[in-house]
Design an enzyme around this catalytic site. Structure first.
Site, PDB file in Angstrom:
ATOM      1  N   SER A 128       0.849  -1.204   0.000  1.00  0.00           N
ATOM      2  CA  SER A 128       0.000   0.000   0.000  1.00  0.00           C
ATOM      3  C   SER A 128       0.874   1.239   0.000  1.00  0.00           C
ATOM      4  O   SER A 128       2.024   1.212   0.463  1.00  0.00           O
ATOM      5  CB  SER A 128      -0.864   0.013   1.260  1.00  0.00           C
ATOM      6  N   TYR A 172      -1.578   0.093  10.909  1.00  0.00           N
ATOM      7  CA  TYR A 172      -1.847  -0.377   9.539  1.00  0.00           C
ATOM      8  C   TYR A 172      -0.659  -0.033   8.635  1.00  0.00           C
ATOM      9  O   TYR A 172      -0.172  -0.882   7.866  1.00  0.00           O
ATOM     10  CB  TYR A 172      -3.142   0.232   8.988  1.00  0.00           C
TER      11      TYR A 172
HETATM   12  P1  NDP Z   1     -11.911  -5.676   1.056  1.00  0.00           P
HETATM   13  O1  NDP Z   1     -12.365  -5.560   2.478  1.00  0.00           O
HETATM   14  O2  NDP Z   1     -12.857  -5.340  -0.018  1.00  0.00           O
HETATM   15  O3  NDP Z   1     -11.355  -7.160   0.807  1.00  0.00           O
HETATM   16  C1  NDP Z   1     -10.527  -7.783   1.732  1.00  0.00           C
HETATM   17  C2  NDP Z   1     -10.384  -9.253   1.373  1.00  0.00           C
HETATM   18  O4  NDP Z   1      -9.481  -9.860   2.309  1.00  0.00           O
HETATM   19  C3  NDP Z   1     -11.701  -9.995   1.460  1.00  0.00           C
HETATM   20  O5  NDP Z   1     -11.807 -10.865   0.363  1.00  0.00           O
HETATM   21  C4  NDP Z   1     -11.583 -10.775   2.750  1.00  0.00           C
HETATM   22  O6  NDP Z   1     -12.264 -12.006   2.601  1.00  0.00           O
HETATM   23  C5  NDP Z   1     -10.078 -11.031   2.842  1.00  0.00           C
HETATM   24  N1  NDP Z   1      -9.640 -11.246   4.213  1.00  0.00           N
HETATM   25  C6  NDP Z   1      -9.577 -10.338   5.219  1.00  0.00           C
HETATM   26  N2  NDP Z   1      -9.153 -10.934   6.348  1.00  0.00           N
HETATM   27  C7  NDP Z   1      -8.946 -12.240   6.034  1.00  0.00           C
HETATM   28  C8  NDP Z   1      -8.523 -13.371   6.780  1.00  0.00           C
HETATM   29  N3  NDP Z   1      -8.216 -13.282   8.070  1.00  0.00           N
HETATM   30  N4  NDP Z   1      -8.421 -14.561   6.144  1.00  0.00           N
HETATM   31  C9  NDP Z   1      -8.740 -14.662   4.832  1.00  0.00           C
HETATM   32  N5  NDP Z   1      -9.143 -13.622   4.083  1.00  0.00           N
HETATM   33  C10 NDP Z   1      -9.259 -12.444   4.683  1.00  0.00           C
HETATM   34  O7  NDP Z   1     -10.613  -4.779   0.970  1.00  0.00           O
HETATM   35  P2  NDP Z   1      -9.583  -4.504  -0.232  1.00  0.00           P
HETATM   36  O8  NDP Z   1      -9.918  -5.295  -1.404  1.00  0.00           O
HETATM   37  O9  NDP Z   1      -9.489  -3.060  -0.358  1.00  0.00           O
HETATM   38  O10 NDP Z   1      -8.239  -5.031   0.438  1.00  0.00           O
HETATM   39  C11 NDP Z   1      -7.420  -6.030  -0.127  1.00  0.00           C
HETATM   40  C12 NDP Z   1      -5.974  -5.730   0.171  1.00  0.00           C
HETATM   41  O11 NDP Z   1      -5.637  -4.499  -0.438  1.00  0.00           O
HETATM   42  C13 NDP Z   1      -5.637  -5.569   1.656  1.00  0.00           C
HETATM   43  O12 NDP Z   1      -4.385  -6.191   1.894  1.00  0.00           O
HETATM   44  C14 NDP Z   1      -5.531  -4.062   1.843  1.00  0.00           C
HETATM   45  O13 NDP Z   1      -4.688  -3.723   2.903  1.00  0.00           O
HETATM   46  C15 NDP Z   1      -4.950  -3.679   0.495  1.00  0.00           C
HETATM   47  N6  NDP Z   1      -5.111  -2.292   0.096  1.00  0.00           N
HETATM   48  C16 NDP Z   1      -6.364  -1.727   0.019  1.00  0.00           C
HETATM   49  C17 NDP Z   1      -6.487  -0.399  -0.400  1.00  0.00           C
HETATM   50  C18 NDP Z   1      -7.806   0.292  -0.467  1.00  0.00           C
HETATM   51  O14 NDP Z   1      -7.832   1.559  -0.509  1.00  0.00           O
HETATM   52  N7  NDP Z   1      -8.938  -0.393  -0.514  1.00  0.00           N
HETATM   53  C19 NDP Z   1      -5.307   0.370  -0.801  1.00  0.00           C
HETATM   54  C20 NDP Z   1      -4.050  -0.308  -0.625  1.00  0.00           C
HETATM   55  C21 NDP Z   1      -3.979  -1.598  -0.231  1.00  0.00           C
HETATM   56  P3  NDP Z   1     -13.229 -12.699   3.691  1.00  0.00           P
HETATM   57  O15 NDP Z   1     -13.916 -11.615   4.429  1.00  0.00           O
HETATM   58  O16 NDP Z   1     -14.094 -13.593   2.851  1.00  0.00           O
HETATM   59  O17 NDP Z   1     -12.285 -13.487   4.531  1.00  0.00           O
HETATM   60  C1  8X3 Z   2      -5.103   1.438   1.840  1.00  0.00           C
HETATM   61  C2  8X3 Z   2      -4.871   2.836   1.386  1.00  0.00           C
HETATM   62  O1  8X3 Z   2      -4.412   5.178   2.197  1.00  0.00           O
HETATM   63  O2  8X3 Z   2      -6.366   4.042   3.089  1.00  0.00           O
HETATM   64  O3  8X3 Z   2      -3.910   0.795   2.080  1.00  0.00           O
HETATM   65  O4  8X3 Z   2      -4.153   3.418   3.774  1.00  0.00           O
HETATM   66  S1  8X3 Z   2      -4.949   3.908   2.695  1.00  0.00           S
END
Ligand code: NDP
Ligand code: 8X3
Length: 253
Positions: free
Chosen positions: A139, A152
């Site tokens: 991220s 985070y």
């Molecule tokens: P979402 O909440 O939409 O998706 C998160 C996914 O992670 C879900 O499919 C969830 O599945 C899975 N997950 C969470 N915890 C667990 C666990 N303990 N075991 C298995 N699966 C898990 O968020 P995003 O798609 O935005 O996030 C995905 C990744 O991208 C993360 O690593 C996040 O930090 C990163 N990210 C997100 C950004 C954003 O702005 N959205 C920006 C930068 C990075 P389920 O609930 O079915 O387990």
């Molecule tokens: C997710 C992006 O800027 O919300 O990693 O941390 S931010």
């Protein structure tokens, strides 16, 4: 030949965006998550489009469950070509001295230890075959801390260190290791961060056109489809009106 791509956290957001893009590319998918109902729906949808999909339901924080799930993969699916370590979350936006310790533990166990568990389980096979690509979802938060981001941001800095470390450790092989670092992506991320306060979550995306999970899926697919001698080591992907983790211009043009 079809690649086998394992994506953790494919039930939502970026993981789902990656699943759609790799499916459209003709790859076959092993998709994971805890939400069995949602995972089944997604797999059925992708299958109806002609994609071969294998669902695995487990929590990446549960080392034994992760090992059992990987063990259960049928032999013909075991040669995983691409591992996308995506499962992760943020919880809370409080100052570090007021943060919830349970939230800290969940973030550390998922974003760092879960990613490490999956790496430890899948990468030895890639090394033995001298073939594979690990794409970690870091991220912009890992580049520098922002207000309230503290733990985070630390987990995403750890993702950077672990990605860089792995790249060093496999530099004598044909494996490639990529850190994708998105900024603001509209997914379920902020609902989770604010413990289901959807009103507060929505404010994150007002006045700016955020990225989508599909946008990140495009970049992941680009990295995976690059020629074998090209290693996309790290990519920072931001919305046009975001400059870094702290500077977001709302109601720009
Ligand atoms: P979402 O909440 O939409 O998706 C998160 C996914 O992670 C879900 O499919 C969830 O599945 C899975 N997950 C969470 N915890 C667990 C666990 N303990 N075991 C298995 N699966 C898990 O968020 P995003 O798609 O935005 O996030 C995905 C990744 O991208 C993360 O690593 C996040 O930090 C990163 N990210 C997100 C950004 C954003 O702005 N959205 C920006 C930068 C990075 P389920 O609930 O079915 O387990
Ligand atoms: C997710 C992006 O800027 O919300 O990693 O941390 S931010």
């Amino acid at each position: 030949m079809k690649r086998t791509v394992l994506i953790t956290g494919a039930t939502s957001g970026i993981g789902l965006g990656c699943a759609k893009k790799f499916a459209a590319n003709g790859d076959r998918l092993i998709l994971t998550g805890r939400n069995e109902r949602r995972l089944t729906e997604i797999c059925e949808e992708l299958k109806s489009q002609g994609c071969e999909v294998l669902p695995l339901v487990f929590d990446v924080r549960d080392r034994k469950a992760a090992a059992a799930a990987v063990e259960s993969i049928p032999e013909e699916w075991q040669s995983i070509d691409v591992l996308i370590n995506n499962a992760g979350l943020a919880l809370g936006l409080e100052p570090e001295y007021e943060g919830d310790m349970d939230d800290w533990e969940t973030m550390i166990d998922t974003n760092i230890k879960g990613l490490l568990t999956m790496t430890r389980l899948i990468v030895p096979g890639m090394v033995a075959r001298d073939k594979g690509h690990i794409i970690n979802i870091g991220s912009v938060a890992g580049d520098a801390a922002y207000a309230g981001g503290n733990v985070y941001c630390a987990t995403k800095s750890a993702v950077k260190a672990l990605t860089d470390g792995l790249r060093i450790d496999v530099a004598n092989t044909a494996l490639r290791v990529t850190n994708l670092k998105p900024g603001l992506v509209e997914t379920n991320f902020s609902n989770v961060r604010f413990h289901g306060d959807t009103g507060r979550a929505k404010t994150l995306y007002t006045g700016i056109k955020p990225l989508t999970g599909d946008d990140i899926g495009d970049v992941a697919l680009y990295a995976a489809n690059a020629p074998a001698h090209v290693q996309i080591a790290e990519v920072l992907i931001l919305a046009t009106h975001q400059a870094n983790g702290s500077v977001i211009v709302r109601n720009g043009k």
